[in-house]
Motif scaffolding. Structure first.
Motif, PDB file in Angstrom:
ATOM      1  N   ASN A 183      42.054  42.699  51.547  1.00  0.00           N
ATOM      2  CA  ASN A 183      40.975  41.753  51.836  1.00  0.00           C
ATOM      3  C   ASN A 183      40.996  40.522  50.931  1.00  0.00           C
ATOM      4  OD1 ASN A 183      39.353  43.286  53.950  1.00  0.00           O
ATOM      5  ND2 ASN A 183      39.538  44.829  52.332  1.00  0.00           N
ATOM      6  N   LEU A 185      40.625  40.005  47.761  1.00  0.00           N
ATOM      7  CA  LEU A 185      39.446  39.887  46.902  1.00  0.00           C
ATOM      8  C   LEU A 185      39.833  39.392  45.517  1.00  0.00           C
ATOM      9  CD1 LEU A 185      37.606  43.210  47.844  1.00  0.00           C
ATOM     10  CD2 LEU A 185      37.258  40.930  48.801  1.00  0.00           C
ATOM     11  N   VAL A 199      28.807  39.166  42.099  1.00  0.00           N
ATOM     12  CA  VAL A 199      29.527  38.481  43.179  1.00  0.00           C
ATOM     13  C   VAL A 199      30.699  39.350  43.630  1.00  0.00           C
ATOM     14  CG1 VAL A 199      30.856  36.443  43.815  1.00  0.00           C
ATOM     15  CG2 VAL A 199      28.838  36.189  42.367  1.00  0.00           C
ATOM     16  N   TRP A 200      31.422  39.901  42.673  1.00  0.00           N
ATOM     17  CA  TRP A 200      32.535  40.802  42.993  1.00  0.00           C
ATOM     18  C   TRP A 200      32.049  42.019  43.784  1.00  0.00           C
ATOM     19  CZ3 TRP A 200      37.688  41.751  43.017  1.00  0.00           C
ATOM     20  CH2 TRP A 200      38.102  43.093  43.073  1.00  0.00           C
ATOM     21  N   ASP A 203      31.248  41.261  47.355  1.00  0.00           N
ATOM     22  CA  ASP A 203      32.480  41.027  48.105  1.00  0.00           C
ATOM     23  C   ASP A 203      33.222  42.333  48.379  1.00  0.00           C
ATOM     24  OD1 ASP A 203      32.112  38.306  48.284  1.00  0.00           O
ATOM     25  OD2 ASP A 203      33.377  37.820  46.565  1.00  0.00           O
ATOM     26  N   TYR A 204      33.299  43.179  47.375  1.00  0.00           N
ATOM     27  CA  TYR A 204      34.072  44.411  47.498  1.00  0.00           C
ATOM     28  C   TYR A 204      33.395  45.420  48.425  1.00  0.00           C
ATOM     29  CZ  TYR A 204      36.495  48.738  46.233  1.00  0.00           C
ATOM     30  OH  TYR A 204      37.195  49.920  46.295  1.00  0.00           O
ATOM     31  N   GLN A 206      31.354  45.233  50.827  1.00  0.00           N
ATOM     32  CA  GLN A 206      31.244  44.976  52.266  1.00  0.00           C
ATOM     33  C   GLN A 206      32.425  45.597  53.020  1.00  0.00           C
ATOM     34  OE1 GLN A 206      31.843  40.827  53.581  1.00  0.00           O
ATOM     35  NE2 GLN A 206      32.627  40.390  51.534  1.00  0.00           N
ATOM     36  N   TYR A 207      33.506  45.902  52.311  1.00  0.00           N
ATOM     37  CA  TYR A 207      34.685  46.519  52.925  1.00  0.00           C
ATOM     38  C   TYR A 207      34.821  48.007  52.602  1.00  0.00           C
ATOM     39  CZ  TYR A 207      36.038  41.629  53.498  1.00  0.00           C
ATOM     40  OH  TYR A 207      36.054  40.290  53.835  1.00  0.00           O
ATOM     41  N   LYS A 250      25.083  35.434  50.870  1.00  0.00           N
ATOM     42  CA  LYS A 250      25.922  36.615  51.049  1.00  0.00           C
ATOM     43  C   LYS A 250      25.132  37.752  51.698  1.00  0.00           C
ATOM     44  CE  LYS A 250      30.113  35.993  49.209  1.00  0.00           C
ATOM     45  NZ  LYS A 250      31.368  36.402  49.866  1.00  0.00           N
ATOM     46  N   ASN A 254      25.887  39.410  55.420  1.00  0.00           N
ATOM     47  CA  ASN A 254      26.189  40.832  55.579  1.00  0.00           C
ATOM     48  C   ASN A 254      25.087  41.591  56.312  1.00  0.00           C
ATOM     49  OD1 ASN A 254      28.798  41.715  54.104  1.00  0.00           O
ATOM     50  ND2 ASN A 254      27.864  40.260  52.686  1.00  0.00           N
TER      51      ASN A 254
END
Length: 341
Positions: A183, A185, A199-200, A203-204, A206-207, A250, A254
């Motif tokens: 992804n 990232l 923030v990480w 991002d992480y 969500q997958y 974000k 999501n």
């Protein structure tokens, strides 16, 4: 049947931490679980940190060292991931250290089943090693949509009614390197968003499809009063506004719940409190003018107006009401006199 022993890449960004660095590396070397590599990245240190890193890499074949120009914590972690070869990555801050069973406890669920992420608790200590907090999470497993509801949302902060968050840190977790690479990232710079960890995490996760939470507080996090979030920064509030705005987008992208937005707002208020609190050490009129500007901020006003203030405790309600009424002088005096505690 042979036990699965996943290979772990432990990434340690290093910057001017000669006082604590040997304790950190020794604690990794002395882990009961042994199938790992250590990636030490000297981020342009000006003390003896780089020399210490080289000493350990000469002694242990599984420790690799990289020296580079200073770019900050987030971008240095990215550099480490580019050189990682493990199935999972773990991030360790170089002024922290691990208990001997830390890796073994994080790995245990991966031996019994397949998860793309494992989350552990932590123990907070001061510079002398004295424990101020031990955080053990209740063991649990989440799959599919449950990850967003029970992990991702709780990393945004506490709900209005209770303290039920999961700390938005990246240490004492195991992250799937395959998921990260698939992804594309990467960490953002803390110089831009003040808190690169949350923030990480957004991002992480969500997958992420499978998360195991373990009851382990074997990661010893050293509370550093000189870190970005604790020292005086003239633009601290502005940075927190940028972070809040980014995270709000974000959250909406999501399709997270209304509860997650309230969690984000509550954390925003805590950050606003930190921004106002630091003005007690500033000149009186300078501090007063800064707090006045904070009270006038349109994003903060909207966040307070749309938040269920009545569900907060008395001190939190009073704090937000004083901001709403722009009582800058009272806010400054409260913090200067230590009445906020």
């Amino acid at each position: 049947m042979k036990e699965k022993t996943p290979f772990i890449s432990i990434i340690v960004p290093v910057y001017n931490v000669e006082k604590f660095l040997e304790q950190c590396i020794d604690s990794i070397v002395n882990q009961k679980y042994k199938n790992f590599e250590v990636i030490l990245i000297d981020d342009g240190s000006t003390d003896n940190s780089g020399i210490i890193c080289d000493k350990y890499s000469e002694k242990y074949s599984y420790i690799r060292v990289f020296h580079k120009n200073n770019s900050g914590l987030g971008l240095t972690r990215n550099y480490g991931m580019e050189h990682a070869s493990g199935e999972y990555v773990m991030f360790v801050d170089s002024d922290d250290f691990l208990g001997p069973m830390c890796l073994k406890k994080l790995i245990a669920p991966l031996i019994q089943g397949k998860y793309d992420t494992v989350i552990g608790g932590y123990t907070r200590i001061d510079d002398t090693g004295k424990i101020s907090l031990r955080k053990n999470y209740k063991p649990n497993s989440f799959f599919g949509k449950e990850v967003k509801e029970n992990v991702m949302e709780k990393m945004l902060g506490n709900s209005p009614k209770k303290n039920d968050s999961i700390k938005m840190s990246v240490w004492n977790n195991l992250y799937s390197l395959e998921l990260i690479k698939r992804n594309k990232l990467h960490f953002v710079s803390e110089r831009k968003y003040i808190s690169e960890d949350i923030v990480w995490d957004l991002d992480y996760f969500q997958y992420s499809e499978s998360v195991k939470i373990v009851s382990s507080a074997e990661y010893y996090y050293r509370f550093n009063p000189d870190s970005l979030s604790h020292k005086y920064w003239p633009n601290k509030f502005e940075l927190y506004v940028v972070l809040y705005s980014y995270l709000l987008k974000k959250v909406k992208q999501n399709n997270l719940s209304e509860d997650s937005i309230n969690r984000l707002k509550k954390q925003f208020f805590i950050n606003v409190r930190s921004s106002i609190s630091q003005e007690k050490n500033n000149g009186f009129y300078k501090g007063l003018n800064t707090i006045r500007k904070i009270c006038k901020n349109s994003m903060l006003k909207e966040a307070i107006q749309s938040y269920p203030i009545d569900k907060l405790d008395k001190k939190q309600r009073i704090f937000l009401k004083l901001i709403q009424k722009r009582m800058a002088l009272i806010l400054l005096l409260i913090f200067k006199l230590g009445l906020e505690k």
